[in-house]
Design an enzyme around this catalytic site. Structure first.
Site: not given
Length: 251
Positions: A200, A198, A112
């Site tokens: 994560e 993202h 990002c």
């Protein structure tokens, strides 16, 4: 790359309070993701969780950086800040990224904001998107190189951005696009791998982000409702993290 693999996570933000209480910093979140990805690959002869030595450096708050000689890769995290701004910590991060790009041993992963920092360090335009926000779980349409790296024809990944990289730098391969972002991922063999999404993020992380930004009037009611409708959709964060690991050990 020899084992253990020494990864320095450059933390570019601090999580919201509930996320921080559950997980600590973003470095912890990425370390867990990478180790889960290694475990689920079921290829201990290739890379396993014990091969990963993860250190964390809070470049936004403390402007701390690793010694290049002590690491094999950096992972630049996401952030609520603008990658195109010239705050001292951001310009220092761009310069450090350029220093990494100027050598050939240490590899770069960008996520990002980190993806955008790599684009900026390589000299292409990074700015606010005219198309607006991309949020929650969305599909990323992959190029042939993207399919090769991610081992899928399409991936679904959490998004939380309204800034974009506007063009691919010279010598960088395109990995995919979405309806509102043409540059969703960048790759250069043995050098860099980035994604705009993202991997994560989890459902709980995305829910807290959406709720907070709605309360702050950053998200209007329509964007908030649309984001929350997709927040529990299946997503390929572990798949993306496995591609990161394969990238780190590719010859």
């Amino acid at each position: 790359m020899q084992k253990p693999i020494r990864i320095a996570v450059l933390e570019c933000d601090t999580p919201l309070d509930k996320i921080k209480a559950r997980h600590g910093g973003y470095g912890n979140i990425f370390e867990r993701l990478l180790k889960v990805a290694a475990t689920e690959m079921h290829t201990p002869d290739f890379v396993n969780a014990d091969d990963l030595h993860v250190t964390k450096f809070h470049v936004q708050e403390k402007m701390e950086y690793p010694n290049i000689e002590d690491i094999d890769a950096i992972l630049i995290t996401g952030s609520r800040f603008n990658s195109f701004d010239n705050d001292p910590w951001i310009t220092k991060l761009v310069q450090f990224t350029q220093d990494i790009l100027a050598q050939t041993r240490v590899r770069i992963i960008g996520v990002c904001f980190g993806h955008q920092i790599v684009g900026r360090a390589l000299g292409v335009k990074v700015d606010r998107s005219n198309a607006g926000w991309e949020t929650s779980v969305l599909p990323m349409t992959l190029t042939p190189k993207g399919k090769e790296l991610f081992k899928k024809d399409i991936i679904n990944i959490h998004q939380m951005h309204r800034d974009i990289v506007y063009a691919y730098p010279p010598g960088v391969e395109a990995l995919g696009h979405s309806p509102r972002c043409d540059v969703q991922g960048m790759y250069a063999q043995n050098r860099l791998l980035t994604v705009q999404g993202h991997p994560e993020f989890t459902q709980e992380i995305m829910e807290e982000l959406c709720e907070t930004r709605h309360a702050q009037k950053i998200f209007d009611d329509e964007l908030y409702a649309d984001s929350m409708r997709r927040v529990a959709d299946a997503q390929d964060g572990v798949v993306v993290a496995q591609a990161f690991l394969r990238f780190l050990v590719e010859g």
